[in-house]
Every structure is written in C-alpha cells, then in structure tokens.
Design a protein around this motif. Structure first.
Motif, PDB file in Angstrom:
ATOM      1  N   LYS A 133      -0.329  18.962  -3.588  1.00 64.00           N
ATOM      2  CA  LYS A 133       0.781  18.680  -2.674  1.00 64.00           C
ATOM      3  C   LYS A 133       0.291  18.456  -1.253  1.00 64.00           C
ATOM      4  O   LYS A 133       0.816  17.602  -0.527  1.00 64.00           O
ATOM      5  CB  LYS A 133       1.789  19.836  -2.701  1.00 64.00           C
ATOM      6  N   LYS A 134      -0.722  19.217  -0.850  1.00 57.44           N
ATOM      7  CA  LYS A 134      -1.255  19.093   0.510  1.00 57.44           C
ATOM      8  C   LYS A 134      -1.807  17.690   0.754  1.00 57.44           C
ATOM      9  O   LYS A 134      -1.697  17.154   1.853  1.00 57.44           O
ATOM     10  CB  LYS A 134      -2.341  20.144   0.729  1.00 57.44           C
ATOM     11  N   GLY A 135      -2.381  17.105  -0.277  1.00 55.13           N
ATOM     12  CA  GLY A 135      -2.935  15.767  -0.141  1.00 55.13           C
ATOM     13  C   GLY A 135      -1.880  14.697   0.059  1.00 55.13           C
ATOM     14  O   GLY A 135      -2.189  13.588   0.505  1.00 55.13           O
ATOM     15  N   TYR A 136      -0.631  15.031  -0.266  1.00 52.64           N
ATOM     16  CA  TYR A 136       0.477  14.074  -0.125  1.00 52.64           C
ATOM     17  C   TYR A 136       1.487  14.490   0.938  1.00 52.64           C
ATOM     18  O   TYR A 136       2.604  13.981   0.957  1.00 52.64           O
ATOM     19  CB  TYR A 136       1.196  13.907  -1.470  1.00 52.64           C
ATOM     20  N   TYR A 190       0.834  -1.201   0.000  1.00 53.09           N
ATOM     21  CA  TYR A 190       0.000   0.000   0.000  1.00 53.09           C
ATOM     22  C   TYR A 190       0.872   1.255   0.000  1.00 53.09           C
ATOM     23  O   TYR A 190       0.620   2.200  -0.758  1.00 53.09           O
ATOM     24  CB  TYR A 190      -0.918  -0.006   1.217  1.00 53.09           C
ATOM     25  N   ILE A 191       1.904   1.266   0.855  1.00 55.25           N
ATOM     26  CA  ILE A 191       2.814   2.416   0.925  1.00 55.25           C
ATOM     27  C   ILE A 191       3.557   2.599  -0.391  1.00 55.25           C
ATOM     28  O   ILE A 191       3.735   3.730  -0.876  1.00 55.25           O
ATOM     29  CB  ILE A 191       3.824   2.250   2.084  1.00 55.25           C
ATOM     30  N   GLU A 192       3.996   1.493  -0.994  1.00 58.84           N
ATOM     31  CA  GLU A 192       4.701   1.579  -2.275  1.00 58.84           C
ATOM     32  C   GLU A 192       3.811   2.184  -3.356  1.00 58.84           C
ATOM     33  O   GLU A 192       4.261   3.013  -4.152  1.00 58.84           O
ATOM     34  CB  GLU A 192       5.174   0.190  -2.696  1.00 58.84           C
ATOM     35  N   VAL A 193       2.551   1.781  -3.379  1.00 62.08           N
ATOM     36  CA  VAL A 193       1.607   2.329  -4.354  1.00 62.08           C
ATOM     37  C   VAL A 193       1.372   3.813  -4.071  1.00 62.08           C
ATOM     38  O   VAL A 193       1.307   4.633  -4.999  1.00 62.08           O
ATOM     39  CB  VAL A 193       0.276   1.551  -4.325  1.00 62.08           C
ATOM     40  N   TRP A 194       1.248   4.170  -2.784  1.00 60.76           N
ATOM     41  CA  TRP A 194       1.047   5.575  -2.415  1.00 60.76           C
ATOM     42  C   TRP A 194       2.243   6.420  -2.850  1.00 60.76           C
ATOM     43  O   TRP A 194       2.068   7.516  -3.410  1.00 60.76           O
ATOM     44  CB  TRP A 194       0.858   5.683  -0.902  1.00 60.76           C
ATOM     45  N   GLU A 195       3.449   5.926  -2.630  1.00 60.55           N
ATOM     46  CA  GLU A 195       4.653   6.676  -3.008  1.00 60.55           C
ATOM     47  C   GLU A 195       4.751   6.821  -4.528  1.00 60.55           C
ATOM     48  O   GLU A 195       5.159   7.880  -5.031  1.00 60.55           O
ATOM     49  CB  GLU A 195       5.895   5.970  -2.452  1.00 60.55           C
ATOM     50  N   TYR A 196       4.389   5.762  -5.239  1.00 55.71           N
ATOM     51  CA  TYR A 196       4.404   5.847  -6.704  1.00 55.71           C
ATOM     52  C   TYR A 196       3.375   6.877  -7.188  1.00 55.71           C
ATOM     53  O   TYR A 196       3.653   7.682  -8.085  1.00 55.71           O
ATOM     54  CB  TYR A 196       4.099   4.481  -7.306  1.00 55.71           C
ATOM     55  N   SER A 197       2.174   6.850  -6.569  1.00 50.49           N
ATOM     56  CA  SER A 197       1.136   7.811  -6.947  1.00 50.49           C
ATOM     57  C   SER A 197       1.577   9.241  -6.650  1.00 50.49           C
ATOM     58  O   SER A 197       1.326  10.156  -7.441  1.00 50.49           O
ATOM     59  CB  SER A 197      -0.161   7.503  -6.191  1.00 50.49           C
ATOM     60  N   GLN A 252       1.473  13.920   4.192  1.00 53.79           N
ATOM     61  CA  GLN A 252       1.745  12.840   5.126  1.00 53.79           C
ATOM     62  C   GLN A 252       1.336  11.506   4.504  1.00 53.79           C
ATOM     63  O   GLN A 252       0.287  11.415   3.873  1.00 53.79           O
ATOM     64  CB  GLN A 252       0.970  13.043   6.440  1.00 53.79           C
ATOM     65  N   PRO A 253       2.155  10.477   4.676  1.00 50.22           N
ATOM     66  CA  PRO A 253       1.771   9.152   4.170  1.00 50.22           C
ATOM     67  C   PRO A 253       0.581   8.611   4.955  1.00 50.22           C
ATOM     68  O   PRO A 253       0.309   9.076   6.080  1.00 50.22           O
ATOM     69  CB  PRO A 253       3.028   8.308   4.410  1.00 50.22           C
ATOM     70  N   TYR A 286      -5.511   4.212   9.037  1.00 47.10           N
ATOM     71  CA  TYR A 286      -6.212   4.467   7.777  1.00 47.10           C
ATOM     72  C   TYR A 286      -6.161   3.236   6.875  1.00 47.10           C
ATOM     73  O   TYR A 286      -7.168   2.822   6.308  1.00 47.10           O
ATOM     74  CB  TYR A 286      -5.593   5.664   7.061  1.00 47.10           C
ATOM     75  N   MET A 287      -4.963   2.653   6.776  1.00 48.77           N
ATOM     76  CA  MET A 287      -4.817   1.466   5.924  1.00 48.77           C
ATOM     77  C   MET A 287      -5.607   0.295   6.481  1.00 48.77           C
ATOM     78  O   MET A 287      -6.214  -0.472   5.727  1.00 48.77           O
ATOM     79  CB  MET A 287      -3.329   1.108   5.776  1.00 48.77           C
ATOM     80  N   ASN A 288      -5.642   0.173   7.812  1.00 48.53           N
ATOM     81  CA  ASN A 288      -6.438  -0.889   8.421  1.00 48.53           C
ATOM     82  C   ASN A 288      -7.916  -0.728   8.081  1.00 48.53           C
ATOM     83  O   ASN A 288      -8.615  -1.715   7.818  1.00 48.53           O
ATOM     84  CB  ASN A 288      -6.258  -0.885   9.942  1.00 48.53           C
ATOM     85  N   GLY A 289      -8.395   0.510   8.098  1.00 48.54           N
ATOM     86  CA  GLY A 289      -9.788   0.758   7.734  1.00 48.54           C
ATOM     87  C   GLY A 289     -10.075   0.334   6.307  1.00 48.54           C
ATOM     88  O   GLY A 289     -11.115  -0.265   6.020  1.00 48.54           O
ATOM     89  N   TYR A 290      -9.127   0.642   5.423  1.00 51.23           N
ATOM     90  CA  TYR A 290      -9.288   0.262   4.020  1.00 51.23           C
ATOM     91  C   TYR A 290      -9.281  -1.260   3.866  1.00 51.23           C
ATOM     92  O   TYR A 290     -10.151  -1.836   3.209  1.00 51.23           O
ATOM     93  CB  TYR A 290      -8.165   0.887   3.192  1.00 51.23           C
TER      94      TYR A 290
END
Length: 256
Positions: free
Chosen positions: A227-230, A198-205, A232-233, A238-242
């Motif tokens: 930029k504001k949306g990115y 998930y983090i890898e995909v977020w960083e790529y995005s 903080q990772p 949050y990921m647990n909720g997803y």
C-alpha cells in the motif's frame, strides 16, 4: 547540463532494472547492417492494418490465434512481434524484409514473411522522422530497447522516405540532442496522451495489486508495504524521466 546529465544517468540505471529489452529493427547502409533505435514500420501498419504480419488477415497460420483457439507465446523481448529491415539507397528509405517468430521453432527463431505479405509490391512507407543508429562501442547496456548508451551515433532526418540530413554524433552531442527533442516533444498532443495513459496503467496496477484476490495470503506487513508504494501517484517529473530514458519521439524534428 551536469544536473540534466545526472538525471539522465540516474533514470537510465532505473530502466536497466525494471524494463524489458527489445529486439531492434535493422537498417542497411552502404552494405553494412546496423541496429535501429526506431520502428519506422509502425506508422505504416497503423494506416494499413491488413499488412500487419501477425494481426492482419494475410497469413492464415495465425487465424487460430486470432480466433482465441491458441495463445500467442512470443517473447516479451519483442512487443512488436516482428523485426523489420530497412535500407537507404539513393537517399530513399525502403522496407526490404519482415521477420516474425517461427511458430514451429522451440528456439524462438525468426522467419521472413515479406514475400508472403507483399510479393513484388514496393512499399511506400511515407515515413518522416529522425532515425537514430548507434554506430560506436556500447558504453552501458540497458534492458530497454532505446535506453542503451553508445559512444557514437548516426542521425538521419527523413521526410516522406527521403533523406534530408544526416550527421554523426558522439555520446555527449547525442544526449544534448535528446534533451532538445524531448523539450519539443513535451509540447505535443502525443505527450499529453502518454501522460494520461501512464496514469491509467498506474491506477489499474494499483487496483489489481491491492485487490483482495492478490493480497490473499499476504502478511499485514507485506500488505502495508504494498500500500505504501501506491500512496501517491507518479509525479510528472518521474514520468518525464521514464519517457526520456525509454522513449524515442522520432516524429519530433529538431536540429542536431
């Protein structure tokens, strides 16, 4: 439990907005067909990639796609690229059909390729997990395959294709089961891998979205908002909720 239920419903509402609905696999029990909130064929195809209906070598019509001569244009509503149908007879789970999108259809119709792939060969899935089958009225329709909410469910625990337990649950009982299963799922290596992915995909995005190519033509305000949306990772909560709302760790066996 009220706080947990609030988190569940809040995450559920987010998934309805941001995710893409998926065509479910099917299961036939006592001559009645149900949607299946699991994909029992996935493990088998990982162990037997040559049997994959699209990416395996058995269906020559896909060769030009695999060679890069043409692009596959399957719907985003089916990430698996197939719909499998299963049955339970004499307490044994069996695969009885595989359908894929018809390449010659403009309406995204599906055609069976089971006979082409397997002929008369009986497929031993070696599946172990908890099947989740919605049996009651749809309460909340969500745009992700595993996050719709129903009034009633049937759970069936399978061990190497053999039924060892089954039970009908109402909505509240099902949510409690989901929490117990997710608590155990968080202890697995698969969970750790999903967090990393998930983090890898977020960083790529982030890299892609904030690139000069993507922001070319944007106003300073638009770029600042992006930029504001990115800044903080995503947090683990949050990921647990997803994962909780969208996943189905069927391999995690817990009581229900």
């Amino acid at each position: 439990m009220k706080l947990k239920l609030f988190i569940f419903l809040f995450t559920f509402s987010l998934i309805k907005i941001f995710a893409t609905g998926q065509e479910p696999d099917k299961i036939i029990i006592n001559n009645k067909e149900y949607d299946l909130m699991n994909n029992p064929l996935e493990g088998y195809l990982e162990r037997h990639p040559d049997d994959h209906p699209v990416f395996g070598p058995k269906l020559p019509e896909f060769q030009k796609y695999k060679n890069g001569e043409r692009m596959l244009s399957f719907s985003t509503s089916n990430d698996r690229d197939y719909i499998a149908t299963f049955t339970i007879e004499n307490n044994v789970l069996s695969l009885i059909d595989i359908k894929i999108p018809d390449l010659n259809s403009e309406n995204e119709d599906y055609i069976s390729v089971f006979q082409k792939l397997f002929g008369d060969r009986k497929i031993v899935l070696n599946y172990s997990g908890i099947l989740v089958i919605p049996t009651g009225k749809l309460i909340e329709a969500a745009s992700f395959g595993y996050s719709s909410l129903h009034e009633h469910y049937k759970l069936i625990t399978i061990n190497n294709d053999t039924v060892v337990k089954e039970k009908d649950l109402n909505k509240d009982e099902f949510i409690k089961f989901k929490f117990r299963q997710f608590a155990q799922y968080k202890k697995t290596e698969e969970y750790k891998m999903e967090l990393k992915k998930y983090i890898e995909v977020w960083e790529y995005s982030k890299k892609s979205e904030l690139s000069k190519e993507n922001t070319k033509g944007m106003s300073k305000k638009e770029i600042s908002t992006l930029k504001k949306g990115y800044e903080q990772p995503p947090t683990e909560d949050y990921m647990n909720g997803y994962f909780f709302a969208t996943g189905n760790p069927d391999f995690v066996i817990v009581d229900y």
